[in-house]
Design an enzyme around this catalytic site. Structure first.
Site, PDB file in Angstrom:
ATOM      1  N   HIS A  79      12.423   8.224   4.634  1.00  0.00           N
ATOM      2  CA  HIS A  79      13.227   8.525   5.826  1.00  0.00           C
ATOM      3  C   HIS A  79      12.663   7.760   7.011  1.00  0.00           C
ATOM      4  O   HIS A  79      12.124   8.364   7.929  1.00  0.00           O
ATOM      5  CB  HIS A  79      13.204  10.033   6.111  1.00  0.00           C
ATOM      6  CG  HIS A  79      13.528  10.886   4.928  1.00  0.00           C
ATOM      7  ND1 HIS A  79      12.875  12.070   4.643  1.00  0.00           N
ATOM      8  CD2 HIS A  79      14.443  10.726   3.938  1.00  0.00           C
ATOM      9  CE1 HIS A  79      13.383  12.605   3.541  1.00  0.00           C
ATOM     10  NE2 HIS A  79      14.323  11.807   3.090  1.00  0.00           N
ATOM     11  N   GLU A 107      13.179 -12.964   9.718  1.00  0.00           N
ATOM     12  CA  GLU A 107      12.694 -12.798   8.339  1.00  0.00           C
ATOM     13  C   GLU A 107      13.660 -12.005   7.458  1.00  0.00           C
ATOM     14  O   GLU A 107      13.561 -12.068   6.230  1.00  0.00           O
ATOM     15  CB  GLU A 107      11.303 -12.145   8.320  1.00  0.00           C
ATOM     16  CG  GLU A 107      11.325 -10.691   8.707  1.00  0.00           C
ATOM     17  CD  GLU A 107      10.023  -9.962   8.385  1.00  0.00           C
ATOM     18  OE1 GLU A 107       9.206 -10.500   7.625  1.00  0.00           O
ATOM     19  OE2 GLU A 107       9.845  -8.853   8.905  1.00  0.00           O
TER      20      GLU A 107
HETATM   21 ZN   LIG Z   1      15.299  12.275   1.325  1.00  0.00          ZN
END
Ligand SMILES: [Zn+2]
Length: 208
Positions: A79, A107
């Site tokens: 996350h 990049e």
């Molecule tokens: Zn998750």
């Protein structure tokens, strides 16, 4: 396809930060049984825990990635803060999302020329989100779970982390600059130049 294969899997309710201090409690080594739907615990979960609730999504993603590239052995779910923040202020459209990341940091085109797949918000821990993720994984090594997080696939942990960290860096740049007047940007012609210069096969229809 996964029968007999062995995976290291984090435990449900466990934190990645604790893995290095107590791997035997926070990780399990599992072997997929002959029936293809159950797994035998070979080592780990020493406090009686079990594998992550996202195991279906992980295993289906493994199947999808192994079909594309037998070297893709790692699936990472996390996350990342800025990537998630971007989910709330940017359209959840994989072409537009990828394009914004590409044009934010030079990049990006080199690291993920195949782009970032995007799923809408879906209930996690279900077969449905697992199937949807695996479908995206046939095409992308990175998949955003809308308003939830990110999946990354790689040949080893280093590559999977590297992909996720590159997306996260670009998302951070976007979040700290998107509300300011834009004076310079990496153009589509320059993105093509990067792809050609580095010899990467990029998603051409993601450019304008
Ligand atoms: Zn998750």
């Amino acid at each position: 396809m996964l029968i007999g294969k062995i995976f290291i899997v984090t435990g449900t309710g466990k934190y990645f930060k604790n893995v290095e201090f107590d791997p035997e409690n926070n990780l399990g080594i599992i072997k997929i049984a002959k029936d293809g739907t159950t797994a035998e615990l070979l080592w780990g979960y020493s406090d009686g825990g079990k594998f992550t609730s996202e195991l279906p999504a992980h295993l289906m993603s493994h199947m999808a990635r192994l079909k594309v590239n037998p070297e893709n052995r790692v699936i990472l779910h996390c996350h990342p803060t800025y990537t998630l923040a971007m989910n709330y202020v940017h359209e959840l459209d994989e072409k537009k999302f990828t394009h914004t990341l590409w044009e934010t940091c030079t990049e990006c085109m080199v690291v993920f020329p195949d782009g970032v797949g995007v799923l809408p918000w879906m209930l996690c821990g279900t077969n449905e989100i697992g199937e949807a993720t695996a479908k995206k994984m046939e095409e992308f090594r990175l998949v955003v779970w809308g308003l939830h997080g990110l999946y990354g696939a790689g040949k080893d942990i280093d590559e999977a982390f590297g992909l996720v960290e590159t997306v996260e860096k670009a998302a951070q740049l976007y979040m700290i600059s998107a509300h300011l007047p834009r004076i310079n940007t990496i153009t589509d012609d320059q993105l093509r130049e990067i792809a050609e210069g580095f010899g990467v096969n990029y998603k051409k229809d993601f450019l304008n």
